[in-house]
Design a protein around this motif. Structure first.
Motif, PDB file in Angstrom:
ATOM      1  N   VAL A 147       0.919  -1.233  -0.609  1.00  0.00           N
ATOM      2  CA  VAL A 147       0.273  -0.129  -0.104  1.00  0.00           C
ATOM      3  C   VAL A 147       0.685   2.059   0.443  1.00  0.00           C
ATOM      4  CG1 VAL A 147      -2.062  -1.492   1.090  1.00  0.00           C
ATOM      5  CG2 VAL A 147      -0.397   0.151   2.582  1.00  0.00           C
ATOM      6  N   ASP A 148       0.463   2.298  -0.922  1.00  0.00           N
ATOM      7  CA  ASP A 148       1.330   3.616  -0.613  1.00  0.00           C
ATOM      8  C   ASP A 148       1.186   4.719   0.429  1.00  0.00           C
ATOM      9  OD1 ASP A 148       1.843   3.381  -3.508  1.00  0.00           O
ATOM     10  OD2 ASP A 148      -0.377   3.866  -4.058  1.00  0.00           O
ATOM     11  N   VAL A 149      -0.203   4.413   1.620  1.00  0.00           N
ATOM     12  CA  VAL A 149      -0.894   4.766   3.311  1.00  0.00           C
ATOM     13  C   VAL A 149      -1.270   3.788   3.498  1.00  0.00           C
ATOM     14  CG1 VAL A 149      -2.662   6.201   2.111  1.00  0.00           C
ATOM     15  CG2 VAL A 149      -1.116   6.426   4.263  1.00  0.00           C
ATOM     16  N   ALA A 150      -0.904   4.330   4.712  1.00  0.00           N
ATOM     17  CA  ALA A 150      -1.292   2.623   5.816  1.00  0.00           C
ATOM     18  C   ALA A 150      -1.893   4.059   6.711  1.00  0.00           C
ATOM     19  CB  ALA A 150      -1.309   1.512   6.259  1.00  0.00           C
ATOM     20  N   ILE A 151      -3.608   3.747   6.812  1.00  0.00           N
ATOM     21  CA  ILE A 151      -4.461   4.149   7.745  1.00  0.00           C
ATOM     22  C   ILE A 151      -4.155   3.168   9.228  1.00  0.00           C
ATOM     23  CG2 ILE A 151      -5.574   5.634   8.643  1.00  0.00           C
ATOM     24  CD1 ILE A 151      -5.288   6.105   5.147  1.00  0.00           C
ATOM     25  N   ILE A 152      -3.678   4.167  10.429  1.00  0.00           N
ATOM     26  CA  ILE A 152      -4.213   2.964  11.529  1.00  0.00           C
ATOM     27  C   ILE A 152      -4.851   3.726  12.549  1.00  0.00           C
ATOM     28  CG2 ILE A 152      -2.669   1.911  13.011  1.00  0.00           C
ATOM     29  CD1 ILE A 152      -2.133   0.608   9.968  1.00  0.00           C
ATOM     30  N   GLU A 153      -6.092   3.083  13.184  1.00  0.00           N
ATOM     31  CA  GLU A 153      -6.573   3.621  14.061  1.00  0.00           C
ATOM     32  C   GLU A 153      -6.080   2.700  15.557  1.00  0.00           C
ATOM     33  OE1 GLU A 153     -11.207   3.453  16.112  1.00  0.00           O
ATOM     34  OE2 GLU A 153     -10.679   2.752  13.830  1.00  0.00           O
ATOM     35  N   VAL A 154      -5.792   3.590  16.144  1.00  0.00           N
ATOM     36  CA  VAL A 154      -5.525   3.165  17.953  1.00  0.00           C
ATOM     37  C   VAL A 154      -6.902   1.791  18.362  1.00  0.00           C
ATOM     38  CG1 VAL A 154      -4.590   3.913  20.398  1.00  0.00           C
ATOM     39  CG2 VAL A 154      -3.675   4.495  18.334  1.00  0.00           C
ATOM     40  N   GLY A 155      -6.512   0.748  19.085  1.00  0.00           N
ATOM     41  CA  GLY A 155      -7.394   0.870  19.773  1.00  0.00           C
ATOM     42  C   GLY A 155      -8.258   0.997  21.125  1.00  0.00           C
ATOM     43  N   LEU A 156      -6.509   0.940  21.976  1.00  0.00           N
ATOM     44  CA  LEU A 156      -6.969   1.223  22.814  1.00  0.00           C
ATOM     45  C   LEU A 156      -6.366   2.129  23.692  1.00  0.00           C
ATOM     46  CD1 LEU A 156      -9.195   1.220  25.743  1.00  0.00           C
ATOM     47  CD2 LEU A 156      -7.908  -0.529  26.244  1.00  0.00           C
ATOM     48  N   GLY A 157      -6.307   3.494  24.141  1.00  0.00           N
ATOM     49  CA  GLY A 157      -5.418   4.460  24.760  1.00  0.00           C
ATOM     50  C   GLY A 157      -4.328   4.927  23.649  1.00  0.00           C
ATOM     51  N   GLY A 158      -3.503   4.524  23.584  1.00  0.00           N
ATOM     52  CA  GLY A 158      -2.024   5.007  22.468  1.00  0.00           C
ATOM     53  C   GLY A 158      -0.404   4.130  23.262  1.00  0.00           C
ATOM     54  N   GLN A 159      -0.817   5.020  24.298  1.00  0.00           N
ATOM     55  CA  GLN A 159       1.049   4.074  24.735  1.00  0.00           C
ATOM     56  C   GLN A 159       1.556   3.097  24.855  1.00  0.00           C
ATOM     57  OE1 GLN A 159       1.716   6.464  27.963  1.00  0.00           O
ATOM     58  NE2 GLN A 159       3.994   5.700  29.090  1.00  0.00           N
ATOM     59  N   ARG A 160       0.175   2.309  25.491  1.00  0.00           N
ATOM     60  CA  ARG A 160       0.936   1.163  25.439  1.00  0.00           C
ATOM     61  C   ARG A 160      -0.251  -0.133  24.790  1.00  0.00           C
ATOM     62  NH1 ARG A 160       5.323   0.555  27.899  1.00  0.00           N
ATOM     63  NH2 ARG A 160       5.172  -1.300  28.329  1.00  0.00           N
ATOM     64  N   ASP A 161      -0.482   0.707  23.286  1.00  0.00           N
ATOM     65  CA  ASP A 161      -1.386   0.096  22.332  1.00  0.00           C
ATOM     66  C   ASP A 161      -0.686  -1.048  21.760  1.00  0.00           C
ATOM     67  OD1 ASP A 161      -4.371   0.152  21.406  1.00  0.00           O
ATOM     68  OD2 ASP A 161      -3.330   0.388  19.351  1.00  0.00           O
ATOM     69  N   ALA A 162      -1.438  -2.016  21.255  1.00  0.00           N
ATOM     70  CA  ALA A 162      -0.891  -2.446  20.468  1.00  0.00           C
ATOM     71  C   ALA A 162       0.118  -2.290  18.306  1.00  0.00           C
ATOM     72  CB  ALA A 162      -1.386  -4.154  20.040  1.00  0.00           C
ATOM     73  N   THR A 163      -0.822  -0.916  18.363  1.00  0.00           N
ATOM     74  CA  THR A 163      -0.468   0.000  17.435  1.00  0.00           C
ATOM     75  C   THR A 163       0.596   0.537  17.272  1.00  0.00           C
ATOM     76  OG1 THR A 163      -2.137   1.519  17.478  1.00  0.00           O
ATOM     77  CG2 THR A 163      -2.755  -0.276  16.460  1.00  0.00           C
ATOM     78  N   ASN A 164       0.967   0.583  18.493  1.00  0.00           N
ATOM     79  CA  ASN A 164       2.231   2.164  18.765  1.00  0.00           C
ATOM     80  C   ASN A 164       3.896   0.858  18.823  1.00  0.00           C
ATOM     81  OD1 ASN A 164       2.879   4.286  19.380  1.00  0.00           O
ATOM     82  ND2 ASN A 164       2.983   4.459  21.448  1.00  0.00           N
ATOM     83  N   VAL A 165       3.790  -0.258  18.282  1.00  0.00           N
ATOM     84  CA  VAL A 165       5.155  -0.555  17.930  1.00  0.00           C
ATOM     85  C   VAL A 165       5.450   0.572  16.279  1.00  0.00           C
ATOM     86  CG1 VAL A 165       4.251  -2.480  18.585  1.00  0.00           C
ATOM     87  CG2 VAL A 165       3.759  -2.327  16.002  1.00  0.00           C
ATOM     88  N   ILE A 166       4.288   0.998  15.517  1.00  0.00           N
ATOM     89  CA  ILE A 166       4.999   2.191  14.836  1.00  0.00           C
ATOM     90  C   ILE A 166       5.914   2.732  15.538  1.00  0.00           C
ATOM     91  CG2 ILE A 166       3.726   3.866  13.654  1.00  0.00           C
ATOM     92  CD1 ILE A 166       1.257   2.466  13.559  1.00  0.00           C
ATOM     93  N   GLN A 167       7.044   3.040  14.422  1.00  0.00           N
ATOM     94  CA  GLN A 167       8.680   4.390  15.211  1.00  0.00           C
ATOM     95  C   GLN A 167       8.251   5.190  14.501  1.00  0.00           C
ATOM     96  OE1 GLN A 167       9.875   2.787  17.937  1.00  0.00           O
ATOM     97  NE2 GLN A 167       8.362   1.581  18.298  1.00  0.00           N
ATOM     98  N   SER A 168       7.761   5.194  13.382  1.00  0.00           N
ATOM     99  CA  SER A 168       8.350   6.007  12.657  1.00  0.00           C
ATOM    100  C   SER A 168       7.028   6.594  11.207  1.00  0.00           C
ATOM    101  CB  SER A 168       9.346   5.976  11.526  1.00  0.00           C
ATOM    102  OG  SER A 168       9.259   4.786  10.251  1.00  0.00           O
ATOM    103  N   PRO A 169       5.878   6.879  12.144  1.00  0.00           N
ATOM    104  CA  PRO A 169       4.688   7.478  10.781  1.00  0.00           C
ATOM    105  C   PRO A 169       5.244   8.917  10.161  1.00  0.00           C
ATOM    106  CG  PRO A 169       4.113   8.000  13.574  1.00  0.00           C
ATOM    107  CD  PRO A 169       5.932   6.957  13.406  1.00  0.00           C
ATOM    108  N   VAL A 170       4.276   9.217   9.452  1.00  0.00           N
ATOM    109  CA  VAL A 170       4.595  10.209   8.520  1.00  0.00           C
ATOM    110  C   VAL A 170       3.350  11.488   9.167  1.00  0.00           C
ATOM    111  CG1 VAL A 170       4.000  11.893   6.561  1.00  0.00           C
ATOM    112  CG2 VAL A 170       4.591   8.951   6.633  1.00  0.00           C
ATOM    113  N   VAL A 171       2.453  10.839  10.443  1.00  0.00           N
ATOM    114  CA  VAL A 171       1.987  12.562  10.545  1.00  0.00           C
ATOM    115  C   VAL A 171       1.070  11.804  12.020  1.00  0.00           C
ATOM    116  CG1 VAL A 171       0.060  11.892   8.817  1.00  0.00           C
ATOM    117  CG2 VAL A 171       0.326  14.042  11.209  1.00  0.00           C
ATOM    118  N   CYS A 172       0.777  11.841  12.899  1.00  0.00           N
ATOM    119  CA  CYS A 172      -0.555  11.463  14.065  1.00  0.00           C
ATOM    120  C   CYS A 172      -1.523  11.984  14.766  1.00  0.00           C
ATOM    121  CB  CYS A 172       0.878  10.956  15.672  1.00  0.00           C
ATOM    122  SG  CYS A 172       1.942  10.216  14.796  1.00  0.00           S
ATOM    123  N   GLY A 173      -2.180  12.088  14.461  1.00  0.00           N
ATOM    124  CA  GLY A 173      -3.090  12.518  14.973  1.00  0.00           C
ATOM    125  C   GLY A 173      -4.121  12.247  16.424  1.00  0.00           C
ATOM    126  N   ILE A 174      -4.614  13.131  17.061  1.00  0.00           N
ATOM    127  CA  ILE A 174      -5.199  12.380  17.915  1.00  0.00           C
ATOM    128  C   ILE A 174      -6.591  13.519  18.129  1.00  0.00           C
ATOM    129  CG2 ILE A 174      -5.762  13.153  20.393  1.00  0.00           C
ATOM    130  CD1 ILE A 174      -2.966  11.772  19.339  1.00  0.00           C
TER     131      ILE A 174
END
Length: 507
Positions: A147-174
């Protein structure tokens, strides 16, 4: 193919754990293991190379992600979208170019990940839990599909969420923050904001929306510590849509759309695909933005469905308004949307039939109905909308099993609906306190009850049904016996309930 898919669902169901997710040591241990699972699946480099947009928040995460994906897809990019939860089928969580992943591809990637993890896991490092596995599967799918772009929604919270293995996103949103999952994230907005800001990465730009001061202060502090340029996205001006409407209904969606515009434009800039200054987007939107925002779709969020199960003379007289709100803040947003939709419906129908509003509700027992019901009732009442009845039902979906579109409640399963009786008691107390005069007789309340005492527990303003199908049956019979009325049923409190209703309603 159906049998193979059921086998995959059984395997997934085995990952559902009964351990409390609110236990910090358990949560920390699970998150730390994610990095080991990533190594086992050789996903470290693919995740780092992926051009990711990572989104956390309390309300509107899914909507913001869907808007963002639709915008970038309309620019011609090959998109991947990971959201949660699913309503009917687990494949809803994995969208490729706006479509749920097909069964063939799902099974291919599922068993690839499953077999490798099974071969490496042990008592010391057990298999990942359900959401952790699904997150890993999403990364595998998007990496292999290039994929050219992956949009990933956090499951729960953020800091200890499973998706937070992402180390170098292009941009983040809250997205908008509020009180939800307090047993896990903390009892104050400061604590919750701190968890959500855990997705910030050093030097990676981030956007949020207008937040309560105490939450914004924490977001700004976390951003400053990591040299993150944190900006506030403005709510979308509807006039920029050239007379069209957002694909997702509700006034609150203009907040989510404004954030999606900033996330999309920043992604385009940072990946070298656009030189448009985000500021310019406040006065004019390019066509891909308009098309994406006005065609985006997401089930169970401000969705209206007319039930077609009744006879022709009654057809369209039973309408379901579906919204997965389950926090006090989102309950108020849901009530505003429902009230406006009911008024618009009345105008369209030219008052040919009397309308009655019904609430069909369930929520998890960790929710506090004393906080949810007043926000819903007061907001609706302010706009002249009052519920004739509240129906409380247990979910059909089982928390111990991952279902599919063909799943149903096993025959003979005894359902505990003591929680629904608790909801009923709270509802009745609140209604009695609010009403100073007796309720006038209404056609809805005159329908005969079922003879089976275990099927329904009826009070003046509410009913508890032992199953959702029985509640749907009662609604249909009410319409058939009173052809002069139109039932407008608000279904809310749980996305699981929304999914169950979608399985039963005849469209």
């Amino acid at each position: 193919m159906a049998q193979a898919y059921d086998e995959a669902m059984d395997a997934l169901s085995s990952l559902i754990t009964k351990k409390s997710r609110s236990s910090k040591p358990v949560a920390d241990q699970r998150f730390d293991r994610m990095f080991d699972y990533v190594k086992i699946l050789d996903l470290e480099e693919p995740i780092n190379q992926m051009k990711i947009i990572h989104v956390a928040g309390t309300k509107g995460k899914g909507s913001t992600c869907v808007f963002t994906e639709a915008i970038l897809r309309n620019y011609g990019f090959h998109t991947g979208l990971f959201t949660s939860p699913h309503l009917i089928d687990v494949r809803e969580r994995f969208r490729l170019n706006g479509e749920d992943i097909c069964i063939e591809k799902f099974l291919e990637y599922f068993w690839w990940c499953w077999d490798r993890l099974k071969a490496k896991c042990s008592d010391d490092m057990p298999m990942p839990t359900l959401f952790h596995f699904l997150s890993l599967l999403a990364f595998k799918i998007f990496a292999t599909e290039l994929v050219d772009v992956a949009i990933i929604e956090v499951g729960l919270g953020g800091q200890r969420d499973a998706t937070n293995v992402i180390q170098s996103p292009v941009v983040c949103g809250i997205t908008p923050l509020g009180y939800d999952h307090t047993e896990i994230l903390g009892n104050t907005l400061e604590e919750i904001a701190g968890q959500k800001a855990g997705i910030f990465k050093k030097g990676v730009p981030a956007f949020t929306v207008s937040q309560p001061p105490e939450a914004m202060q924490v977001l700004e502090q976390k951003a400053s510590q990591l040299d993150v340029c944190l900006q506030v996205a403005n709510q979308l001006d509807g006039n920029l849509l050239n007379g069209l409407h957002l694909g997702l209904a509700g006034e609150h969606q203009y907040v989510n759309a404004g954030l999606a515009i900033m996330l999309s434009s920043t992604w385009l800039q940072r990946t070298g695909h656009s030189k448009v200054n985000p500021v310019d987007l406040t006065s004019r939107l390019p066509e891909p933005y308009i098309k994406g925002l006005t065609t985006a779709s997401l089930q169970g969020r401000a969705q209206i469905i007319a039930d077609r199960a009744c006879d022709n003379q009654s057809q369209g007289d039973l309408v379901f308004y579906l919204d997965g709100a389950h926090s006090p803040e989102s309950m108020e947003v849901c009530a505003n949307w429902f009230s406006l939709a009911v008024k618009e419906d009345r105008e369209r129908e030219s008052c040919l039939k009397d309308s009655s509003q019904i609430l069909l509700f369930n929520c998890m027992s960790v929710r506090d109905p004393h906080l949810l019901f007043p926000r819903l009732l007061d907001t609706c009442a302010c706009q002249g909308i009052n519920f004739k009845k509240a129906l409380f039902v247990p979910n059909m979906s089982l928390y111990t099993k991952v279902g599919s579109s063909s799943s149903s409640l096993p025959i003979g399963v005894e359902v505990d609906y003591s929680w629904q009786r608790t909801l009923q008691t709270v509802w009745e107390d609140i209604i009695r306190n609010k009403r100073g005069n007796p309720k006038k007789l209404d056609p809805v309340s005159s329908v005969g009850e079922y003879d089976n005492d275990t099927s329904v527990i009826s009070c003046e303003n509410s009913m508890v049904f032992s199953s959702l199908p029985l509640a749907i049956k009662w609604l249909r019979e009410t319409v058939e016996q009173n052809k002069s009325i139109r039932l407008q049923v608000l279904v809310t409190g749980s996305l699981h309930l929304i999914g169950d209703v979608l399985k039963l309603v005849k469209t």
